[in-house]
Design an enzyme around this catalytic site. Structure first.
Site, PDB file in Angstrom:
ATOM      1  N   ASP A 540     -22.037  59.110  13.693  1.00  0.00           N
ATOM      2  CA  ASP A 540     -20.505  59.718  14.290  1.00  0.00           C
ATOM      3  C   ASP A 540     -19.262  59.264  14.280  1.00  0.00           C
ATOM      4  O   ASP A 540     -19.572  58.909  15.153  1.00  0.00           O
ATOM      5  CB  ASP A 540     -20.965  60.318  15.438  1.00  0.00           C
ATOM      6  N   GLU A 577     -19.002  59.790   9.313  1.00  0.00           N
ATOM      7  CA  GLU A 577     -17.524  60.445   9.243  1.00  0.00           C
ATOM      8  C   GLU A 577     -16.704  57.962   8.868  1.00  0.00           C
ATOM      9  O   GLU A 577     -16.578  58.046  10.274  1.00  0.00           O
ATOM     10  CB  GLU A 577     -17.189  60.193  10.442  1.00  0.00           C
TER      11      GLU A 577
END
Length: 954
Positions: A540, A577
């Site tokens: 993340d 990400e």
């Protein structure tokens, strides 16, 4: 994290993050102030004086006493190594002093710090810039001045004190003071590679805690997970910043909590902090205590657990990966084929005959290789004890109108007290979440997590874990969910120039540029890979982690072997990400793991360019902005002004260029013909904010997707962006058009669970805390969850005027036949992808040599992408032969609302025929696709992706 878009304009931070900060609760148990007594050396004050001039002065001529005292709440100076402090304040002929107070009683006035300190040290202003190694670690302080400390300084002792630095004018008046940030000197003096956490041997259990700034550490041991008094309080002894204690083997199965007496910069006091072990491998419910659990115990291993490495689904290459993203609770919470006491947890994956597992088997048989599980570590926001959960009356909600606001009102009224949250609220990274286990106390969560991994592996699916190392849910000395910031305050979290915590990720950004933070991340990954046999990791907000950390993590994981570790580390895939924003943007805190910095590492990153071009706009632009698959230029009338038809046509052509780069794995150096007829590289195609579209150097560095847990589901986006006048059948074809583009692209395809089911969240753009009601999945294929009420007000109210008429219109809701067709079409896409290695090329060179786009240049047919893949022929020089069945593949994606015929000289005399999978499809429309060899003409039905193959002549 919401996946940041690339056009129409750059957005620095997602406004739809799924975290919701819970109210901080100050626990009275934790507020006792401590004033321990320990000896500090008597240091003489060196009389260094170094006059200098500076044209820029950041201090005021007259600073009030109250403001000076408040300045200690800030930490604007950096103790960067043993001999240097950096501070961005200067005054001509000024004097600088460092103060230390073992009892945290510093007080500052215009006359200086006259009382409360144990040590006062004069600093020497150093000439020249900060050293290169300091600036590499702290690039954001490159303009700071350097102040030298005495060489004989006992820094290790001082670091346990309240510290402040003050500046005095020649007249002796104090004009500024501040606290210090300590990670630089802590890393230099206390970087540690030895054991941490609880270490089990045949005779004893040893505890190791890294806490170099602590004054006293004790372990409180308990027999029970909650309540009661400790049966023993054990003092730990410190050696070089590491606190240790040794106990008997019968501690196993007991619980403990650390009491850490430490100065905390947020309160300006020495606090008694009560915290779990940062290296916890087990917990009591809601993380009140750390469980002494031995992960090597045979009792915690499912049958044949140690053989799992040899039984895992085989992966020849990361290019063969395809990923299916899934939330553990979503998977079974609504599955009537799963016993109620198992729904929503780990054990649901072990039920081979449940509707959900049967669906996963279909996906696995068709080609999906990895299941990506949303966060499964211990997170905040969901009580581990299920009996405390609150529920809504589902039967009452079911009879409400599809556009009513009552459903969301009832759901949000209990949203912080129910059993639902995505889990991006990290508390402890190294322990499975208790709410997904049958019993949150004891070792059940360990055993059941392992059974889940084993069960998924046995049906052909590897397991990816969603890890959130970029931030923590809580900080400070009192919050019940704070751990790391109680152990070494101010070290684990990234702070700004004033010393306050950075919150660009959402809250409490972590600092992987600090040695022991990086070490904790790598150790945690190794634990999940070795002890839980996890097969991959999705990071993340990976861009907020340093590139160096990611490379160390990859090297450590790939260094695992079956013989030594029971894991083939070379098969562990890493992606995340790679957004570049906040304080880390443009390498502001060192070289970070953003998209552009990761090229050449083999680490994957999400490709937002292809997502935005397919769907239109971005998740943060106008919700009606159309894209390639949602009717841009070709299906007007959705109520949004896209500009003139000429502008729309250009936007569609640009979107198509972006998609073609994405279908070529978003390679930086891939050369193709753009909409203007020019030969360009992927990096020369630009987004609307001027960033290159192509950034990868190898195919597996690109993760292509159109939807994920963030933002609306794919079907909801299509339903929002398309004109209200079109039919649900047309929307279903657009849904399939988008997934087909991803499924047939080079690179790693990624699908959100439910893309294949026409999944709806009733147009909720951020369902992180929207309960089971808006997140429901139905693996019996009877309902897609459309029209279950207006989505929660907090994140969706501004779009309610657009949402309400769509939900109220019964023609928008798919029927069971639509869902079954969508599932069948999705499975066929996977079968086609895995029918030929030409869809899964392993190198950039192979893609450049074999992949061509045919409908390009200024005379192209709008809304049509034609891609060919050529294989070598036996006995013919040139390309090597990869595919034993097909020598040539051509696919056409027709986003037009009408049939299209497309002819190319490159296809003439080819013996192309519709792919056998599509010939056997239940989709009667695709079967009407045709090819005429004499003209090289392909005819493709409206909103259809057709694949043609040239079989080899054996």
């Amino acid at each position: 994290m919401s996946l940041l878009h690339r056009y129409p304009v750059p957005i620095p931070l997602s406004p739809t993050r799924h975290h919701k900060r819970l109210p901080c609760q100050r626990l009275h148990l934790f507020t006792t102030k401590s004033r321990p007594s320990f000896a500090l050396p008597s240091l003489s004050t060196p009389l260094f004086r170094h006059p200098f001039r500076c044209s820029s002065m950041s201090v005021q001529e007259d600073t009030p006493t109250s403001q000076l005292q408040d300045s200690l709440l800030q930490s604007r100076a950096y103790w960067v190594n043993k001999s240097l402090i950096a501070w961005n304040v200067d005054i001509e002929d000024g004097s600088y002093f460092l103060y230390a107070s073992k009892c945290a009683s510093l007080a500052v006035t215009v006359d200086g710090i006259q009382a409360g300190y144990d040590v006062k040290i004069k600093l020497k202003r150093a000439g020249g810039p900060l050293p290169a190694n300091v600036l590499e670690k702290f690039p954001h302080i490159q303009d700071y001045g350097a102040f030298e400390l005495p060489s004989a300084l006992d820094a290790k002792t001082l670091l346990k004190c309240q510290l402040a630095i003050a500046i005095f004018r020649p007249d002796g008046r104090c004009c500024d003071a501040t606290g210090l940030q300590l990670p630089g000197v802590l890393d230099e003096l206390f970087a540690y590679a030895g054991p941490l956490g609880a270490v089990f041997s045949e005779e004893a259990i040893s505890l190791y805690l890294w806490a170099p700034t602590a004054q006293i550490v004790r372990a409180f041991l308990y027999r029970e997970p909650l309540g009661g008094d400790p049966f023993e309080i054990v003092p730990l002894e410190e050696v070089e910043g590491v606190w240790t204690a040794k106990g008997p083997k019968d501690w196993e199965g007991c619980y403990y909590v650390y009491e850490v007496c430490v100065y905390h910069w947020t309160t300006l006091q020495v606090e008694k902090c009560y915290a779990n072990d940062p290296y916890s491998r087990g917990l009591s419910s809601d993380g009140w205590r750390t469980l002494l659990v031995n992960l090597n115990s045979e009792a915690l291993k499912p049958e044949e657990w140690d053989k799992l490495a040899d039984e895992k689904p085989h992966i020849k290459s990361f290019a063969d990966i395809s990923i299916y993203e899934l939330h553990i609770r979503d998977f079974s919470a609504n599955d009537g084929t799963v016993p109620p006491d198992v729904r929503g947890g780990y054990e649901a994956f072990t039920l081979q005959e449940s509707a959900g597992v049967q669906h996963l088997k279909k996906l696995s048989d068709a080609g999906i290789t990895h299941v990506h599980l949303l966060p499964t570590y211990q997170f905040a926001g969901v009580d581990d004890e299920k009996e405390k959960w609150k529920f809504v009356d589902v039967k009452k909600l079911e009879i409400l109108p599809p556009d009513s606001d009552e459903q969301q009102f009832q759901i949000t009224a209990i949203q912080n007290e129910d059993g639902y949250n995505w889990g991006y609220n990290p508390v402890l990274w190294g322990v499975p979440k208790g709410s997904y286990a049958s019993n949150p106390n004891g070792p059940s969560r360990t055993l059941q997590f392992r059974k889940m991994v084993q069960a998924l592996n046995k049906i052909g699916l590897r397991v990816v874990m969603d890890v959130v190392y970029n931030h923590l849910h809580a900080s400070g000395p009192f919050d019940e969910n704070s751990v790391l910031d109680k152990i070494v305050p101010g070290y684990y979290l990234r702070r700004n120039a004033d010393g306050f915590i950075e919150h660009s990720t959402c809250i409490n950004n972590t600092a992987s540029e600090h040695f022991m933070v990086e070490r904790l991340i790598v150790d945690d990954l190794l634990c999940w890979a070795v002890d839980y046999k996890v097969d991959g990791f999705r990071f993340d907000l990976m861009g907020h982690i340093m590139k160096r950390t990611m490379l160390k993590a990859k090297a450590a994981l790939h260094g695992l072997s079956k013989e030594r570790d029971g894991v083939d580390g070379s098969c562990v895939y890493i992606y995340g990400e790679g957004w570049d924003f906040g304080e880390v943007a443009k390498n502001g805190r060192g070289i970070n793991a953003c998209q552009f910095n990761l090229c050449g590492t083999g680490i994957g990153s999400f490709n937002d360019r292809v997502r935005d071009a397919i769907l239109g706009g971005s998740p943060f632009g106008h919700p009606l902005q159309q894209g390639f698959a949602t009717g841009l230029y070709l299906q007007q009338g959705n109520g949004h002004d896209h500009g003139t038809q000429a502008k729309e046509k250009l936007m569609l052509a640009l979107s198509k260029d972006h998609i073609q780069v994405g279908m070529a794995a978003n390679l930086r150096d891939y050369v193709f013909t753009n909409h203007e007829g020019n030969e360009v590289k992927g990096s020369e195609v630009l987004t609307y904010d001027g960033s290159p579209v192509g950034y990868a150097l190898c195919p597996t560095e690109t993760v292509n997707y159109v939807s994920a847990h963030d933002n609306e589901t794919l079907f909801d986006i299509v339903s929002l962006k398309t004109p209200m006048s079109i039919s649900v059948d047309e929307r279903c074809r657009m849904n399939h058009l988008a997934t087909s583009t991803i499924a047939l692209s080079q690179g790693v395809p990624f699908f959100h669970c439910g893309d294949e089911l026409l999944r709806s969240k009733s147009l909720d753009r951020d369902s992180y805390n929207s309960g089971d009601w808006f997140n429901r999945l139905d693996f019996t294929y009877n309902d897609n969850n459309w029209g279950v009420g207006l989505p929660p007000k907090e994140k969706n109210e501004k779009n309610w005027p657009l949402i309400k008429p769509r939900l109220a219109d019964p023609s928008f809701k798919p029927q069971r036949s639509n869902i079954l067709a969508a599932v069948d079409n999705f499975l066929n896409l996977l079968r086609i992808r895995y029918s030929s290695p030409l869809f899964r090329l392993k190198t950039a060179n192979a893609i450049q040599e074999r992949v061509r786009f045919l409908n390009t240049g200024p005379s192209q047919i709008p809304g049509v992408i034609a891609m060919s893949m050529e294989d070598g022929h036996e006995g013919v020089p040139g390309l090597t032969q990869l595919d034993p069945i097909y020598s040539y593949i051509a696919l056409v994606i027709n986003s037009c609302p009408s049939e299209v015929s497309f002819a190319s000289p490159a296809l003439r005399a080819k013996a192309l025929q519709l792919h056998p999978v599509q010939v056997m499809s239940t989709d009667e429309v695709v079967k009407t696709s045709s090819f005429e060899a004499s003209s090289g003409c392909l005819t493709i039905p409206a909103r259809t992706t057709s694949v043609f193959v040239e079989p080899r002549n054996d």
